[in-house]
Design an enzyme around this catalytic site. Structure first.
Site, PDB file in Angstrom:
ATOM      1  N   GLN A   1     -30.381   3.088  -0.540  1.00  9.69           N
ATOM      2  CA  GLN A   1     -30.895   4.216  -1.333  1.00  9.69           C
ATOM      3  C   GLN A   1     -32.032   4.930  -0.600  1.00  9.69           C
ATOM      4  O   GLN A   1     -32.151   6.145  -0.645  1.00  9.69           O
ATOM      5  CB  GLN A   1     -31.369   3.735  -2.705  1.00  9.69           C
ATOM      6  CG  GLN A   1     -31.595   4.891  -3.643  1.00  9.69           C
ATOM      7  CD  GLN A   1     -32.147   4.467  -4.983  1.00  9.69           C
ATOM      8  OE1 GLN A   1     -33.101   3.688  -5.060  1.00  9.69           O
ATOM      9  NE2 GLN A   1     -31.547   4.966  -6.047  1.00  9.69           N
TER      10      GLN A   1
ATOM     11  N   GLN B   1     -38.300  40.395  16.189  1.00  4.31           N
ATOM     12  CA  GLN B   1     -37.023  39.836  16.669  1.00  4.31           C
ATOM     13  C   GLN B   1     -37.256  38.561  17.485  1.00  4.31           C
ATOM     14  O   GLN B   1     -36.521  37.584  17.356  1.00  4.31           O
ATOM     15  CB  GLN B   1     -36.236  40.866  17.487  1.00  4.31           C
ATOM     16  CG  GLN B   1     -34.962  40.278  18.064  1.00  4.31           C
ATOM     17  CD  GLN B   1     -33.838  41.267  18.197  1.00  4.31           C
ATOM     18  OE1 GLN B   1     -33.598  42.078  17.311  1.00  4.31           O
ATOM     19  NE2 GLN B   1     -33.126  41.201  19.311  1.00  4.31           N
ATOM     20  N   GLU B   2     -38.313  38.573  18.333  1.00  2.00           N
ATOM     21  CA  GLU B   2     -38.588  37.385  19.163  1.00  2.00           C
ATOM     22  C   GLU B   2     -38.797  36.151  18.273  1.00  2.00           C
ATOM     23  O   GLU B   2     -38.228  35.087  18.511  1.00  2.00           O
ATOM     24  CB  GLU B   2     -39.836  37.641  20.018  1.00  2.00           C
ATOM     25  CG  GLU B   2     -40.277  36.402  20.778  1.00  2.00           C
ATOM     26  CD  GLU B   2     -41.450  36.629  21.728  1.00  2.00           C
ATOM     27  OE1 GLU B   2     -41.752  37.792  22.032  1.00  2.00           O
ATOM     28  OE2 GLU B   2     -42.041  35.633  22.153  1.00  2.00           O
TER      29      GLU B   2
END
Ligand SMILES: Cc1cc2nc3c(=O)[nH]c(=O)nc-3n(C[C@H](O)[C@H](O)[C@H](O)COP(=O)(O)OP(=O)(O)OC[C@H]3O[C@@H](n4cnc5c(N)ncnc54)[C@H](O)[C@@H]3O)c2cc1C
Length: 380
Positions: free
Chosen positions: A280, A242-243
């Protein structure tokens, strides 16, 4: 494209949070950045409005929300363009240690305050000579006359100045195997022998009160042990998915924010008589970054779903942790170059994000450590 199953309640929560942040956080962020800390009062305001610890169950003062509420908080906090109010560390990284490993007494004593913002949390693992190699930590926890005596120094602790409660990792020096010597303890900020040190001056995350913490004959009751004695390493490992996922979601949100601001800038700023975005080469750069973010988002959303289904995805999360962190840094560098001298001005919003994103390939496990976890699993 968004495969996350948001409900109407999630959307309403996001709108309420966005509104709150635009009036209570965004106007103050520049001040907090120069103060190098956020005021304690904002933690309480966040708590009063129900934006802290959304996953904590009703029994302990929260509303038992699913992980999508955490995702929303992370994404909306990123839009405030600062990292000082580190709610995700408090709510989704540290408080879950108490929820998972705390005794009933510990949960009743601390969780309601974590939800209201009266208790700000930090986790202290790193030491001056122990970062990636946590087993080499030297902070000690020795049992003596029914108490535990803590000695040692921690560094780079997020919320280090504002914290009221710290999850601390320390070793029993009588145990030889370093992996069985570490235990976690809950240390209240006003415990004698616990001193907050210097707030660290950092390259980025200026409003975050990252600090040193010192423990000198700091005596705590044995009841402050969090989980089983000697199980600290296992507990840390259990919480890493989770961390790291939180860091991945956070880094991805920062990359999106940087690119979105840069896209607007390129559309609205003429060079040689036409908008930058008409060139571009600028279009190709924007397209390449949009593509990388799109690919990253698909991967991260799948991981979020797997995580919500409680599937173990340690290797995939390690892949995401290093790749998304590196990708977000690439995006930050390219965008900064594209805006020319604007990218050197403090007033340019992406300058702060460029500084703040740098740490994502360092904390919660460096990119090299992520690659070594993946390599080990493949047994090349
Ligand atoms: C802003 C910030 C906030 C933080 N917040 C917290 C917190 O709240 N709590 C906490 O406990 N810690 C915190 N940390 C510490 C963080 O978790 C560590 O910085 C991290 O674990 C890396 O440790 P280290 O910096 O000591 O690097 P080191 O471990 O010294 O590594 C140095 C370099 O060597 C590489 N390396 C190390 N070992 C290997 C290996 N086996 N193979 C290949 N390469 C390797 C690393 O990848 C890195 O490039 C924070 C750090 C920062 C910068």
């Amino acid at each position: 494209m968004d495969i996350l199953p948001y409900s109407d309640n999630h959307h309403a929560f996001r709108m309420k949070l966005r509104e709150f942040l635009s009036s209570e956080v965004t106007p103050y962020v520049d001040q907090w950045e120069s103060d190098h800390i956020v005021p304690k009062s904002i933690w309480k305001k966040m708590g009063q409005e129900g934006f802290l610890c959304t996953a904590v169950s009703r029994e302990y003062g929260g509303f038992g929300g699913d992980f999508l509420y955490s995702v929303i908080v992370i994404e909306e906090m990123v839009k405030t363009n600062h990292t000082g109010l580190m709610v995700q560390l408090h709510s989704d990284i540290v408080v879950p240690y108490i929820e998972s490993f705390g005794t009933e007494i510990q949960k009743r004593r601390y969780l309601p305050g974590c939800v209201t913002g009266d208790i700000v949390m930090a986790v202290a693992m790193t030491e001056p000579n122990s970062g990636s190699d946590l087993a080499s930590m030297t902070s000690t926890a020795v049992e003596e006359e029914g108490q535990v005596v803590i000695n040692g120094a921690k560094t780079f602790i997020s919320n280090g100045i504002n914290c009221d409660l710290v999850v601390l990792a320390a070793k029993d020096p009588s145990v030889d195997d370093p992996h069985k010597a570490v235990s976690l303890y809950l240390i209240e900020a006003d415990t004698p022998g616990f001193k907050k040190g210097n707030r660290l001056e950092k390259l980025g995350m200026h409003s975050q009160d990252t600090a040193e913490l010192f423990f000198t004959n700091c005596r705590i009751p044995q009841a402050q042990l969090l989980g089983k004695k000697g199980h600290g390493f296992i507990q840390l490992m259990q919480k890493l998915q989770q961390e790291r996922l939180v860091c991945v979601i956070w880094a991805l949100a920062i990359a999106k924010n940087i690119l979105s601001w840069t896209e607007d800038y390129c559309r609205n700023n003429p060079k040689f008589g036409k908008p930058l975005a008409a060139s571009q080469s600028v279009q190709f750069s924007l397209v390449e970054m949009l593509t990388e973010i799109r690919i990253g988002t698909a991967f991260v959303h799948q991981l979020i779903i797997n995580h919500m289904q409680r599937k173990e995805r340690v290797i995939d999360t390690s892949m995401a942790k290093y790749w998304i962190s590196d990708m977000a840094n690439r995006v930050a560098n390219r965008c900064l170059s594209m805006v020319g001298n604007m990218g050197m001005r403090e007033t340019c919003p992406i300058v702060r994000m460029w500084r703040d994103i740098r740490v994502f390939s360092i904390f919660a496990g460096t990119s090299e450590i992520m690659k070594s976890i993946i390599a080990k699993s493949k047994a090349f």
